[in-house]
Scaffold this active site. Sequence first.
Site, PDB file in Angstrom:
ATOM      1  N   ASP A 677       0.899  -1.144   0.000  1.00 14.50           N
ATOM      2  CA  ASP A 677       0.000   0.000   0.000  1.00 14.50           C
ATOM      3  C   ASP A 677       0.947   1.206   0.000  1.00 14.50           C
ATOM      4  O   ASP A 677       2.161   1.079   0.046  1.00 14.50           O
ATOM      5  CB  ASP A 677      -0.923  -0.044   1.230  1.00 14.50           C
ATOM      6  CG  ASP A 677      -2.164   0.827   1.013  1.00 14.50           C
ATOM      7  OD1 ASP A 677      -3.184   0.583   1.669  1.00 14.50           O
ATOM      8  OD2 ASP A 677      -2.081   1.756   0.172  1.00 14.50           O
TER       9      ASP A 677
HETATM   10  C1  GAL Z   1      -3.995   4.281  -0.011  1.00 19.75           C
HETATM   11  C2  GAL Z   1      -5.107   3.232  -0.032  1.00 19.75           C
HETATM   12  C3  GAL Z   1      -4.923   2.231  -1.163  1.00 19.75           C
HETATM   13  C4  GAL Z   1      -4.663   2.938  -2.481  1.00 19.75           C
HETATM   14  C5  GAL Z   1      -3.546   3.981  -2.335  1.00 19.75           C
HETATM   15  C6  GAL Z   1      -3.281   4.727  -3.628  1.00 19.75           C
HETATM   16  O1  GAL Z   1      -4.276   5.247   0.952  1.00 19.75           O
HETATM   17  O2  GAL Z   1      -5.131   2.508   1.193  1.00 19.75           O
HETATM   18  O3  GAL Z   1      -6.100   1.434  -1.244  1.00 19.75           O
HETATM   19  O4  GAL Z   1      -5.817   3.540  -2.894  1.00 19.75           O
HETATM   20  O5  GAL Z   1      -3.869   4.894  -1.296  1.00 19.75           O
HETATM   21  O6  GAL Z   1      -4.052   5.859  -3.758  1.00 19.75           O
END
Ligand code: GAL
Length: 755
Positions: A677
């Site tokens: 992530d």
């Molecule tokens: C994070 C989220 C992910 C993905 C990533 C990119 O905050 O947990 O699911 O969306 O951002 O934007």
Amino acid sequence: MPRTVRQRIVGALAKMYFKVAGRRLRQELGGGDAGGSPQGEALLRRAAAEGAVLLENDKTLPLTRKFALFGRTQKDTFYSGYGSGGDVLSPYHVCILDGLIAANAPLSECVRAFYEDFSAREPARKGGWGDWDFSNPEPAVPEEILNRAAEETDTAVVVIGRASGEDRDLELEEGSYFLSRGERALLCAVEKKFQRVVLLLNIGGLIDLSFLDEFHFSAVLVLWQGGMEAGGAAADLLLGKVCPSGKLADAVPMSYSDLPTAAYYGSPARVEYKEDIYLGYRHFETFAQDRVRYPFGFGLSYTAFLVTARYLGGAVEYCVRNVGTTSGREVVQVYVQKPGDSPARELIAFHKTAPIPPGGEERGRIPLEKRLFASYDAALHAFAVGGDYALYVGTDVRSADMVSTFSLKREIVEQLSPIAPPPLEEISIPARTGSHTLSDVKRGEIGLEEFCAELGLDDLEALAYGALKMDSPLGAPGNAGVMGGVTPSLRARGVPAVTMTDGPSGIRMRAPCSLIPSATLLACSFDEELLTSVYALVGREMAKRGSHVLLAPGMNLHRTPLCGRNFEYFSEDPLLTGKLAAAAVRGIHSSGAAACPKHFCCNNREFNRSRSDSVLSERALRELYLAGFEICVKESRPRFLMTSYNKINGVYAHYHEALVRGVLRREWGFEGCVVTDWWMRRGKRGGLKNNAYRVRAGVNVLMPGGTYIGKGYQYGGLKGALRRGRLTQDELRKNACEVLRAILPFVTGEEDVVR
Ligand code: GAL
């Protein structure tokens, strides 16, 4: 608070932008049935209706007479949630009121005018990251308007709405999980004046429904967050153009405190899954049937069905007959009661019928493989059967009838290993010289491993990182990140810069894209084909917008209704989650794009998500929190997968070699690219730390590329690990192979121009 002149100007410009964008979307993305085309819009409108769940109806619905529509949410409709999974630049939105107006619904004009004026004077506050409002303040309706409307009709419809979103969970307070004072006052005022009151719930995930005991509702319809076509779908349902067929993907408790997880929301640092395998309906059907307001799988229709079924050993044969007066669809659900310490019911299969006309019927067979009857034996590290079983078939978990009881002899159906770091594989990919390109691999002129063996250390290291930051100039505008060809050197070797964009509700980027219904709504459709069609539409838009990978489906279980991201996720049940996630992946793949299911795993709360530790048993992991991912990976073969922020039993997901190399890759045969992530936490194991530890764990790419560790946007650390002999060049080449194998389908055969 009156709107300033500036706000009015901005509002008008925004409206104009969306009108132009909507037209442009139709021009750019039209053709075929991508979003922005009449076919695409019709699909999204149908999808938004298919997931709506009718909980109560005394025949007031469908509406055939004039009605008064109350609640500011009719104008300030929640189309999706906030954050990466909902911030799609939708070309337009159809609110519930506009949907009804467009359908020529017989509305009370004085009430309509009141809300139009209120919404113009006091627009809802648009939330920012993590600070969005759970609900919008509900205005009191002047007595004279209530009286005038009550003279026109005895029927009122009240809309209650809730926001949801990333990085923030709902609170156990009024206006969040519970009704707000303004909402309660509105319901009281309306109930005094109208004989029939219909409740509409425009919510991202379940909220407290104990207020249903305080008021008398003629009908209750859960619309969820229906995407840009939400209003049209609401009109189709209310006016009877569409017959409700949605079913609850989560059991609704009498009250929050009845939930098996109510006492285990967790501390900032630790969430103990003490309910273990007894999540949601698994708990209620086993220990607390009287604490269920609406059972899992429940949903009414405007017609009536008679379902009969029998078990033939290996399959259920069913017949669904429409004994009502209007065409509709039913969901046949198959549950099992396993022996020993097991829930009283577990969903093992479901099937949504085609539309069945009055007097018509649908017959069919639902195959049931033996693994569906197996329980995880943590002592044996195996899924095994053995003992007495009961099979139930019906249209919700509570009313399903027993169709068979039988015994199975003790047998291991699937032998696994303890969830622990697997022994290091012997990898040998010796370096070789050569200047092939990835296009040569695509053409079959050289193998992928041989190609990786030609790559120098800088190229190998760069493949383990994204292009440092979000909205990379290497990708489509507004992207979440770019990976693969992140350096001129790699691009010169024909490695494309791969654009990754969010998310489960449509493409989040700096261009208009379709905002599709939320995952919770789509889950309640129980319709795999629908999911595939909707995400195929998103895949076609991706192709036109220059996005390669959609960071979706979101598939963490609804462990607590407070989780802000439940709107992005499907259900409390792993089978429903896995089957629908696989359907979504197939849809995205059908358009040449790639999916990236997320967040692997146990990301079931937003509070302190990047530091908290999800602590649970091996059986709960195997039978619930891994099970959905297992179905999705095995049935749809996604080429990407994203780890979660949190720890699982003490180890951050982006370092979790037991789950990533042990379970995902070795047991399930996943050969694709695992990305973190966004950003990652410091960590070390033995001589490895941070990115070397991550790569050893089988997590290929750090996204977006920079790290919490580095100052600003920088990466590094792998060469140091190589120098100290902690990480081997073979491991780095293997990592590159896994990354490039996932990218290879994007290679067009033309050399990339070095930008
Ligand atoms: C994070 C989220 C992910 C993905 C990533 C990119 O905050 O947990 O699911 O969306 O951002 O934007």
